[in-house]
Write an enzyme that holds these catalytic residues in place. Structure first.
Site, short mmCIF file in Angstrom:
data_model
loop_
_atom_site.label_atom_id
_atom_site.label_comp_id
_atom_site.label_asym_id
_atom_site.label_seq_id
_atom_site.Cartn_x
_atom_site.Cartn_y
_atom_site.Cartn_z
N THR A 323 0.82 -1.22 0.00
CA THR A 323 0.00 0.00 0.00
C THR A 323 0.86 1.26 0.00
O THR A 323 2.06 1.21 0.25
CB THR A 323 -0.93 0.06 1.24
OG1 THR A 323 -0.09 0.19 2.40
CG2 THR A 323 -1.78 -1.19 1.36
N CYS A 324 0.20 2.40 -0.25
CA CYS A 324 0.89 3.69 -0.34
C CYS A 324 0.98 4.37 1.01
O CYS A 324 0.84 5.58 1.11
CB CYS A 324 0.18 4.59 -1.33
SG CYS A 324 0.08 3.84 -2.94
N ASP A 325 1.17 3.60 2.08
CA ASP A 325 1.36 4.19 3.40
C ASP A 325 2.70 3.72 3.91
O ASP A 325 2.99 2.51 3.90
CB ASP A 325 0.24 3.73 4.33
CG ASP A 325 0.27 4.45 5.67
OD1 ASP A 325 1.38 4.57 6.25
OD2 ASP A 325 -0.78 4.90 6.14
#
Ligand SMILES: *Cc1c(COP(=O)(O)O)cnc(C)c1O
Length: 376
Positions: A323-325
């Protein structure tokens, strides 16, 4: 190791990853191991660990009762064929409307750890049985439950004394020594404290009949753990020492122990990368991460065994999710090694992943779907 049934499932069905496969024979075996280790205890399976309908049905058939935390979990247990008298509503943080809904479905056993919660139960579930959760330190646990749950013994005593006046039955005391508890002796001080409460309340005319010694029994990840029998012996010895020949009805609430080692997550390597030309440690990005079900990698607390079937020399890696976290890093400090010939597209096994994974997956962060469960 993946069991034969899981290995065959993975070999024969090339399903899209990530997903969890659970071997129900292992769950049945874990249930028997626990029953043999603590034969005097009634088992209330903590549904949140893995609520797959096949698991609930199996445990209902084996005679287990269930610890639930919401009306949805109560419905899942009823659906699995267990009657309401085998359900405990063990969450100490409940809406009054949910208590009323549980009461309407026939649930008669409720936990509390505060005066306001006792008030809600007495209004919404009159004449039901209540037990008060006391604080523990969580020492020795890889996933401690801290001060969020439980109250001090003196307050618990006062509230249990009030319970009868409020129209509910003061039934007992509960505690939880922290999840993935690797020290069998950690039950002792809470058992001692509970025994003292039983005696003091008896002197005030309140006879408690149940002690709920919670969950906390571990599953095997990378580190070794004591055998279930060692827990059984330590607990029995402690009960006899503190309660003498007047041991109350005992409840255990296993979650992780029941399902942890029964499941394997299959994941795919999405990317392998270095951060600089002279970077010695490779980043391996998987198609599952903290938001896809591996939330217990927080602070690298739970360290799943991760296996590749490649044979190359193993090299240290940093493992991260898709994910983009940037919080979505699984293991950076812990020593994880994977074969040097690992390639993008390879499938890996995340083992002992049957507990606290499917329920901890976000619904659609970045559009990734929650992981599916297959029971074999
Ligand atoms: C989560 C929970 C359990 C199960 O804990 P494990 O460590 O998985 O055995 C038991 N009781 C209560 C009240 C819980 O919240």
């Amino acid at each position: 190791m993946a069991t034969k049934k899981i290995a065959r499932f993975l070999a024969e069905r090339r399903l899209p990853t990530p997903f969890l496969v659970v071997d129900l024979d292992v769950v049945a075996d874990n249930y028997k191991k626990l029953r043999n280790a603590v034969p005097r205890a009634l088992v209330y399976y903590a549904v949140k660990a893995n609520p797959a309908p096949e698991i609930l049905k199996l445990l209902a058939k084996l005679g287990s009762s269930f610890d639930t935390a919401s009306v949805n979990e109560i419905d899942m247990v009823l659906e699995a064929g267990a009657a309401a008298d085998r359900i405990s509503y063990g969450n100490t943080i409940k809406k009054e409307s949910d208590i009323a809904a549980a009461h309407a479905k026939g649930v008669t056993l409720y936990a509390f750890d505060s005066e306001a919660e006792l008030g809600k139960i007495s209004r919404a579930a009159p004449s039901s049985r209540v037990f008060c959760r006391i604080l523990t330190s969580g020492a020795g646990a890889d996933w401690p439950l801290s001060r969020k749950f439980g109250c001090e013994a003196a307050m618990a005593k006062r509230l249990l004394l009030q319970a009868a006046d409020r129209g509910v039955v003061p039934h007992g005391v509960s505690f939880h020594v922290g999840s993935q508890q690797r020290d069998p002796n950690q039950w002792d001080s809470a058992v001692a404290e509970a025994a003292e409460m039983f005696r003091e309340l008896e002197a005030r005319g309140v006879n408690l009949t149940m002690l709920n010694i919670g969950g906390g029994f571990p599953t095997k990840y990378r580190k070794s753990i004591p055998a279930m029998n060692e827990y059984g012996h330590a607990i029995e010895e402690s009960l006899q020492r503190h309660f003498g020949n007047r041991i109350p009805d005992i409840i255990v609430e296993p979650g992780r122990q029941m399902v942890g080692d029964a499941g394997v997550i299959q994941t795919e390597v999405v990317l392998i990368a270095n951060k600089a030309d002279n970077d010695s440690r490779r980043w391996v990005y998987l198609d599952i991460g903290k938001f896809g079900g591996l939330a217990e990698t927080m602070d690298e607390a739970i360290q799943y065994p991760i296996a590749s079937d490649r044979k190359g020399k193993s090299e240290r890696v940093i493992l991260a999710g898709p994910t983009c976290d940037s919080a979505d890093i699984l293991y950076e400090k812990a020593d994880y090694r994977l074969p040097a010939d690992l390639a993008i597209g390879d499938r890996l096994e995340i083992r002992a992943a049957g507990a606290y994974t499917t329920t901890y997956a976000s619904v659609a962060f970045n559009g990734f779907e929650p992981i599916k469960t297959y029971c074999v």
